[in-house]
Design an enzyme around this catalytic site. Sequence first.
Site, PDB file in Angstrom:
ATOM      1  N   GLY A 103       0.797  -1.224   0.000  1.00  0.00           N
ATOM      2  CA  GLY A 103       0.000   0.000   0.000  1.00  0.00           C
ATOM      3  C   GLY A 103       0.828   1.272   0.000  1.00  0.00           C
ATOM      4  O   GLY A 103       2.055   1.259   0.076  1.00  0.00           O
ATOM      5  N   ARG A 106       3.716   6.201   2.148  1.00  0.00           N
ATOM      6  CA  ARG A 106       4.003   7.618   2.340  1.00  0.00           C
ATOM      7  C   ARG A 106       3.442   8.473   1.207  1.00  0.00           C
ATOM      8  O   ARG A 106       3.857   9.624   1.026  1.00  0.00           O
ATOM      9  CB  ARG A 106       5.502   7.852   2.499  1.00  0.00           C
ATOM     10  CG  ARG A 106       6.326   7.394   1.321  1.00  0.00           C
ATOM     11  CD  ARG A 106       7.742   7.916   1.395  1.00  0.00           C
ATOM     12  NE  ARG A 106       8.596   7.181   0.472  1.00  0.00           N
ATOM     13  CZ  ARG A 106       9.572   6.370   0.864  1.00  0.00           C
ATOM     14  NH1 ARG A 106       9.816   6.203   2.137  1.00  0.00           N
ATOM     15  NH2 ARG A 106      10.304   5.739  -0.019  1.00  0.00           N
ATOM     16  N   LYS A 126       3.770  12.792  -2.097  1.00  0.00           N
ATOM     17  CA  LYS A 126       4.699  11.779  -1.574  1.00  0.00           C
ATOM     18  C   LYS A 126       5.472  12.396  -0.423  1.00  0.00           C
ATOM     19  O   LYS A 126       6.181  13.394  -0.604  1.00  0.00           O
ATOM     20  CB  LYS A 126       5.651  11.298  -2.665  1.00  0.00           C
ATOM     21  CG  LYS A 126       6.563  10.167  -2.186  1.00  0.00           C
ATOM     22  CD  LYS A 126       7.383   9.616  -3.329  1.00  0.00           C
ATOM     23  CE  LYS A 126       8.259   8.455  -2.861  1.00  0.00           C
ATOM     24  NZ  LYS A 126       9.053   7.891  -3.976  1.00  0.00           N
ATOM     25  N   ASP A 138       7.303   6.643   9.170  1.00  0.00           N
ATOM     26  CA  ASP A 138       6.692   7.934   9.492  1.00  0.00           C
ATOM     27  C   ASP A 138       5.936   8.565   8.327  1.00  0.00           C
ATOM     28  O   ASP A 138       5.310   9.615   8.472  1.00  0.00           O
ATOM     29  CB  ASP A 138       7.743   8.912  10.014  1.00  0.00           C
ATOM     30  CG  ASP A 138       8.886   9.153   9.032  1.00  0.00           C
ATOM     31  OD1 ASP A 138       8.726   8.841   7.835  1.00  0.00           O
ATOM     32  OD2 ASP A 138       9.948   9.647   9.467  1.00  0.00           O
ATOM     33  N   GLY A 139       6.004   7.950   7.143  1.00  0.00           N
ATOM     34  CA  GLY A 139       5.270   8.481   6.001  1.00  0.00           C
ATOM     35  C   GLY A 139       5.865   9.722   5.383  1.00  0.00           C
ATOM     36  O   GLY A 139       5.253  10.336   4.511  1.00  0.00           O
ATOM     37  N   ARG A 196       3.101  14.403  -7.140  1.00  0.00           N
ATOM     38  CA  ARG A 196       3.189  13.613  -8.355  1.00  0.00           C
ATOM     39  C   ARG A 196       1.857  13.691  -9.098  1.00  0.00           C
ATOM     40  O   ARG A 196       0.790  13.774  -8.479  1.00  0.00           O
ATOM     41  CB  ARG A 196       3.510  12.155  -8.027  1.00  0.00           C
ATOM     42  CG  ARG A 196       4.660  12.000  -7.043  1.00  0.00           C
ATOM     43  CD  ARG A 196       5.217  10.611  -7.024  1.00  0.00           C
ATOM     44  NE  ARG A 196       4.377   9.628  -6.385  1.00  0.00           N
ATOM     45  CZ  ARG A 196       4.791   8.391  -6.082  1.00  0.00           C
ATOM     46  NH1 ARG A 196       6.021   8.026  -6.385  1.00  0.00           N
ATOM     47  NH2 ARG A 196       3.986   7.523  -5.495  1.00  0.00           N
ATOM     48  N   ARG A 203      -1.327  -0.055 -10.120  1.00  0.00           N
ATOM     49  CA  ARG A 203      -0.146  -0.846 -10.436  1.00  0.00           C
ATOM     50  C   ARG A 203      -0.484  -2.334 -10.421  1.00  0.00           C
ATOM     51  O   ARG A 203      -1.567  -2.722  -9.991  1.00  0.00           O
ATOM     52  CB  ARG A 203       0.960  -0.506  -9.443  1.00  0.00           C
ATOM     53  CG  ARG A 203       0.475  -0.564  -8.001  1.00  0.00           C
ATOM     54  CD  ARG A 203       1.310   0.256  -7.043  1.00  0.00           C
ATOM     55  NE  ARG A 203       1.171   1.689  -7.176  1.00  0.00           N
ATOM     56  CZ  ARG A 203       2.150   2.553  -6.914  1.00  0.00           C
ATOM     57  NH1 ARG A 203       3.316   2.122  -6.512  1.00  0.00           N
ATOM     58  NH2 ARG A 203       1.962   3.854  -7.051  1.00  0.00           N
ATOM     59  N   ASP A 273       4.788  -3.967  -7.328  1.00  0.00           N
ATOM     60  CA  ASP A 273       4.061  -2.814  -6.796  1.00  0.00           C
ATOM     61  C   ASP A 273       4.602  -1.501  -7.351  1.00  0.00           C
ATOM     62  O   ASP A 273       4.035  -0.441  -7.083  1.00  0.00           O
ATOM     63  CB  ASP A 273       4.113  -2.795  -5.262  1.00  0.00           C
ATOM     64  CG  ASP A 273       5.522  -2.842  -4.717  1.00  0.00           C
ATOM     65  OD1 ASP A 273       6.191  -3.860  -4.915  1.00  0.00           O
ATOM     66  OD2 ASP A 273       5.969  -1.859  -4.096  1.00  0.00           O
ATOM     67  N   ASP A 283       7.469   5.631  -9.238  1.00  0.00           N
ATOM     68  CA  ASP A 283       8.224   5.341  -8.018  1.00  0.00           C
ATOM     69  C   ASP A 283       9.730   5.454  -8.248  1.00  0.00           C
ATOM     70  O   ASP A 283      10.461   4.461  -8.255  1.00  0.00           O
ATOM     71  CB  ASP A 283       7.854   3.962  -7.472  1.00  0.00           C
ATOM     72  CG  ASP A 283       6.419   3.930  -6.956  1.00  0.00           C
ATOM     73  OD1 ASP A 283       5.862   5.008  -6.709  1.00  0.00           O
ATOM     74  OD2 ASP A 283       5.857   2.839  -6.816  1.00  0.00           O
TER      75      ASP A 283
END
Length: 521
Positions: A103, A106, A126, A138-139, A196, A203, A273, A283
């Site tokens: 998932g 972040r 992001k 912590d994202g 983004r 995906r 992913d 990514d």
Amino acid sequence: MDTDVLHFDNQLIRALPGDPEQGPRRREVRGAAWSSVLPTPVTAPTLLAHWPEVADLLGLSPALVASADFAQVFAGNALLEGMQPWAANYGGHQFGHWAGQLGDGRAISLGEVLAADGRRWELQLKGAGPTPYSRGADGRAVLRSSIREFLCSEAMHYLGVPTTRALSLVGTGEDVVRDMFYDGHARPEPGAIVCRVAPSFLRFGSFELPASRGEEALLQQMVDACIARDFPGLQGSGESLHGDWFMQVCVRTAEMVAHWMRVGFVHGVMNTDNMSVLGLTIDYGPYGWLEDFDPGWTPNTTDAQGRRYRFGTQPQVAYWNLTRFAQALAPLFGDVQPLQAGLDAYQATLGACVRRDAAAKLGLSAASDDDLQLHQRWQQLMEQGGMDMTLAYRALMTLDPQAPDRGVLDHVFYDDARAAAVHEPLVAWLDDYAARVRADPQRPDTRQAGMARANPLYVLRNWLAQEAIDRAEQGDLGGVLALQQVLRDPYTERAGLAHYAGKRPAWADHKAGCSMLSCSS
């Protein structure tokens, strides 16, 4: 910021079931494609850079981008009317092994914008804070990785490589603690958030996760929602439609990977992913460009031993990933033939792209099987001699086919001994290549123009990105802004930009961020 500027539609989350629980508590999420979660506000959001071209796509004026409200929104501190932030639920195969639920750990999507021209763009932050999928992290994202994604998204676009886009780079005013190489040397780094932009961030792993859990109804819903939103041109129903869709995914993936190989790009972490169903490069983590031509090179320290995601294996890895995707979709098919047809289309498309790109990079009107062998010999010589890939192809543009001179390649080698070792076979190859060019029906000016369109001069070498990062961490964004100007036109040689078209300097051979990268961000 005027709330009427962006018009949100959010079709995907309307079409698919969501997680009944809201908020960032880490949890296993079943029977749902997404979770509602708000970005976590930051202390001092500051717009560090943006791409005006992407702002134009969305209908954002320069004055609006320059406003204080813009930084607030694209740091996650404020929402516009129509935004419904969510994090996507997906799984994936990582380094060849099924990893279960992953998932958006972040990344938080703000919503889907319908632009004035009818195109749909999903906006995603992001580094905007924790989500249910953060798995103890912590994202957040650090400035160095955010700059790399911000620059590379648009660099790839201008190279002609299918990719997600980047709107903005916002500093958070907060430090983030990271252990860059996972070796026990964590340190605080400045934080940043990238916005983004893409038509879709779905995906392969988005479909693998429900399939792995036996959630066939959700899998069916996801396929139908993806086709309706992202492949509206496809017609039909049932297995026929689903088969056509899978074939489209395969074809687009082949075209994307072929472009990576054409420009020397190494993704670095081709997990399922990280593979877009739209055939977009997504990514941007431990990526890199080949400098000395080495098909075995990977920029990812995590992959240093197995080198699964090295440059030369990217086409095969993409096929392996598509096969995993096909297995996930198999419950929707009574017969696997349509899935096999899609995989066959990948191979056929890749082969056609390889032939097309070999001809373009060598300046030939078309490439025969003999020409493909000629190209393979050239790549072997680049590898054995340690030639800079980007500069070596550009140097071939200057070769006089009437009097081929090996001297046009003198500046592309990294090591004198390796250059000397390939001298004789290289001279022989240049003679064969020159004879082939003389036999080609193209005019010389047409040949050179075509080569210039296929062979970039300015690529985002890791050491160039690191120079900009080092300056930015000291508060100087000049390096980022300069690279934006260079990367907008990667195929045209321009005065005063020799630094950006040079070989890797010795200081970068072993510097962190240049020769060594990790997934840490």
